[in-house]
Design a protein around this motif. Structure first.
Motif, PDB file in Angstrom:
ATOM      1  N   UNK A 106      19.533  22.792  30.736  1.00  0.00           N
ATOM      2  CA  UNK A 106      18.155  22.535  30.291  1.00  0.00           C
ATOM      3  C   UNK A 106      18.045  22.193  28.812  1.00  0.00           C
ATOM      4  N   UNK A 107      18.945  22.703  27.998  1.00  0.00           N
ATOM      5  CA  UNK A 107      18.893  22.427  26.562  1.00  0.00           C
ATOM      6  C   UNK A 107      19.000  20.932  26.298  1.00  0.00           C
ATOM      7  N   UNK A 108      19.807  20.220  27.090  1.00  0.00           N
ATOM      8  CA  UNK A 108      19.993  18.787  26.875  1.00  0.00           C
ATOM      9  C   UNK A 108      18.699  18.017  27.092  1.00  0.00           C
ATOM     10  N   UNK A 109      17.978  18.341  28.151  1.00  0.00           N
ATOM     11  CA  UNK A 109      16.714  17.651  28.416  1.00  0.00           C
ATOM     12  C   UNK A 109      15.700  17.930  27.317  1.00  0.00           C
ATOM     13  N   UNK A 110      15.617  19.196  26.884  1.00  0.00           N
ATOM     14  CA  UNK A 110      14.643  19.546  25.853  1.00  0.00           C
ATOM     15  C   UNK A 110      15.011  18.883  24.527  1.00  0.00           C
ATOM     16  N   UNK A 111      16.298  18.885  24.180  1.00  0.00           N
ATOM     17  CA  UNK A 111      16.721  18.270  22.922  1.00  0.00           C
ATOM     18  C   UNK A 111      16.424  16.775  22.918  1.00  0.00           C
ATOM     19  N   UNK A 112      16.693  16.100  24.025  1.00  0.00           N
ATOM     20  CA  UNK A 112      16.414  14.670  24.105  1.00  0.00           C
ATOM     21  C   UNK A 112      14.915  14.398  24.021  1.00  0.00           C
ATOM     22  N   UNK A 113      14.117  15.236  24.690  1.00  0.00           N
ATOM     23  CA  UNK A 113      12.663  15.075  24.649  1.00  0.00           C
ATOM     24  C   UNK A 113      12.120  15.285  23.235  1.00  0.00           C
ATOM     25  N   UNK A 114      12.646  16.287  22.531  1.00  0.00           N
ATOM     26  CA  UNK A 114      12.173  16.561  21.174  1.00  0.00           C
ATOM     27  C   UNK A 114      12.543  15.413  20.238  1.00  0.00           C
ATOM     28  N   UNK A 115      13.758  14.878  20.383  1.00  0.00           N
ATOM     29  CA  UNK A 115      14.137  13.710  19.574  1.00  0.00           C
ATOM     30  C   UNK A 115      13.194  12.538  19.854  1.00  0.00           C
ATOM     31  N   UNK A 116      12.880  12.335  21.115  1.00  0.00           N
ATOM     32  CA  UNK A 116      12.002  11.230  21.499  1.00  0.00           C
ATOM     33  C   UNK A 116      10.607  11.416  20.920  1.00  0.00           C
TER      34      UNK A 116
ATOM     35  N   UNK B  30      18.271  18.967  17.715  1.00  0.00           N
ATOM     36  CA  UNK B  30      19.164  19.781  18.530  1.00  0.00           C
ATOM     37  C   UNK B  30      19.186  21.229  18.096  1.00  0.00           C
ATOM     38  N   UNK B  31      19.181  21.471  16.786  1.00  0.00           N
ATOM     39  CA  UNK B  31      19.172  22.842  16.287  1.00  0.00           C
ATOM     40  C   UNK B  31      17.831  23.526  16.535  1.00  0.00           C
ATOM     41  N   UNK B  32      16.752  22.763  16.487  1.00  0.00           N
ATOM     42  CA  UNK B  32      15.445  23.338  16.833  1.00  0.00           C
ATOM     43  C   UNK B  32      15.444  23.834  18.270  1.00  0.00           C
ATOM     44  N   UNK B  33      16.042  23.051  19.158  1.00  0.00           N
ATOM     45  CA  UNK B  33      16.104  23.456  20.571  1.00  0.00           C
ATOM     46  C   UNK B  33      17.075  24.613  20.753  1.00  0.00           C
ATOM     47  N   UNK B  34      18.200  24.602  20.033  1.00  0.00           N
ATOM     48  CA  UNK B  34      19.136  25.724  20.110  1.00  0.00           C
ATOM     49  C   UNK B  34      18.457  27.017  19.659  1.00  0.00           C
ATOM     50  N   UNK B  35      17.603  26.920  18.654  1.00  0.00           N
ATOM     51  CA  UNK B  35      16.841  28.086  18.206  1.00  0.00           C
ATOM     52  C   UNK B  35      15.888  28.561  19.299  1.00  0.00           C
ATOM     53  N   UNK B  36      15.247  27.613  19.974  1.00  0.00           N
ATOM     54  CA  UNK B  36      14.367  27.984  21.085  1.00  0.00           C
ATOM     55  C   UNK B  36      15.159  28.662  22.202  1.00  0.00           C
ATOM     56  N   UNK B  37      16.374  28.186  22.452  1.00  0.00           N
ATOM     57  CA  UNK B  37      17.200  28.778  23.501  1.00  0.00           C
ATOM     58  C   UNK B  37      17.650  30.192  23.151  1.00  0.00           C
ATOM     59  N   UNK B  38      17.607  30.550  21.868  1.00  0.00           N
ATOM     60  CA  UNK B  38      17.985  31.907  21.458  1.00  0.00           C
ATOM     61  C   UNK B  38      17.018  32.959  21.979  1.00  0.00           C
ATOM     62  N   UNK B  39      15.922  32.514  22.600  1.00  0.00           N
ATOM     63  CA  UNK B  39      15.023  33.465  23.232  1.00  0.00           C
ATOM     64  C   UNK B  39      15.731  34.309  24.279  1.00  0.00           C
TER      65      UNK B  39
END
Length: 265
Positions: A204-214, A62-71
């Motif tokens: 969109x963050x939710x979908x990306x976070x779930x995909x990254x966990x998967x 989740x934090x990896x995706x939050x970092x990506x969203x900081x773009x």
């Protein structure tokens, strides 16, 4: 196309030199996720523990995706700074591709993010998070993070070019800090009120976070994120994550290029 690549590479080099001489924004945006990881992982880890799931295994992706969203924030601030200090006006007088300037900024941000995600992952590994899937899936997760970062950077560039002032862009960019809080980046959405869960799962963050966990093989975390009754992007996370990223790019890339080429239009 060759002119676009050549000019874009020149702008990319300019932004990398800029980061080298003024690294404050990079340091802030790359160290804050590590601070969050330590804070949430150790201070809130026990209180936020989920049945059957190691919270840190849920938190790190989740934090990896939050970092990506900081773009959004970095793209907005950098574009607004160049636009309101006259840098882009000087670029417009040069015989170069109009798409090269925003493309070079987005590419430079992508390079620094690819490097900056590594320390966060290493700290996560030191705290007990593990990549439990295969190597190919892990590479796919990292690639998805970069794709999403590239897309959010273009969102930020568009907003920065459209901003009324550098200060307004900074204030709006800081407000994007709320976006991961309205997602499943830090906690599952199944305990949220119905309307808030809908908002969070279409984020969109939710979908990306779930995909990254998967893709990282954190199956329990992905299952907790995609609980029964989840919205389509979360229930089909990889397709949802790629789809959201492509939609953002399709909308924001041409809009940002037009805005750069005709700032008063």
């Amino acid at each position: 196309m060759s002119a676009l690549v050549y000019d874009g590479a020149a702008i990319l080099g300019r932004h990398l030199q800029r980061i080298r001489h003024a690294p404050a924004i990079l340091v802030m945006t790359q160290t804050m996720p590590i601070v969050f990881l330590l804070f949430f992982g150790y201070v809130f880890g026990g209180a936020l523990a989920m049945p059957g799931t190691e919270y840190r295994a849920y938190l790190v992706p989740g934090l990896l995706v939050a970092t990506a969203a900081n773009g959004i924030m970095t793209g907005m601030f950098t574009a607004a700074q160049d636009a309101h200090r006259g840098v882009m006006d000087r670029f417009r007088t040069l015989p170069m591709s109009r798409a090269a300037v925003p493309l070079g900024q987005a590419a430079a941000d992508l390079v620094t993010t690819a490097v900056g995600l590594v320390p966060l992952m290493l700290v996560g590994l030191a705290m007990g998070w593990r990549i439990e899937g295969g190597a190919l899936e892990a590479v796919g997760a990292f690639g998805l993070l970069l794709l999403f970062r590239f897309a959010t950077t273009w969102v930020g560039i568009l907003l920065g070019l459209a901003s009324r002032s550098e200060e307004a862009a900074g204030q709006l960019g800081s407000a994007t800090f709320m976006l991961p809080l309205l997602s499943n980046a830090y906690i599952p959405t199944d305990g949220m009120p119905g309307w808030l869960r809908t908002v969070a799962e279409w984020n969109p963050i939710s979908a990306v976070a779930t995909a990254v966990r998967d893709l990282f093989g954190n199956a329990e975390g992905a299952a907790a994120a995609a609980a029964e009754g989840a919205a389509w992007p979360v229930a089909h996370p990889v397709a949802g994550a790629v789809g959201w990223s492509l939609v953002l790019l399709a909308v924001c890339v041409p809009a940002a290029v037009r805005r750069y080429a005709a700032p008063e239009g």
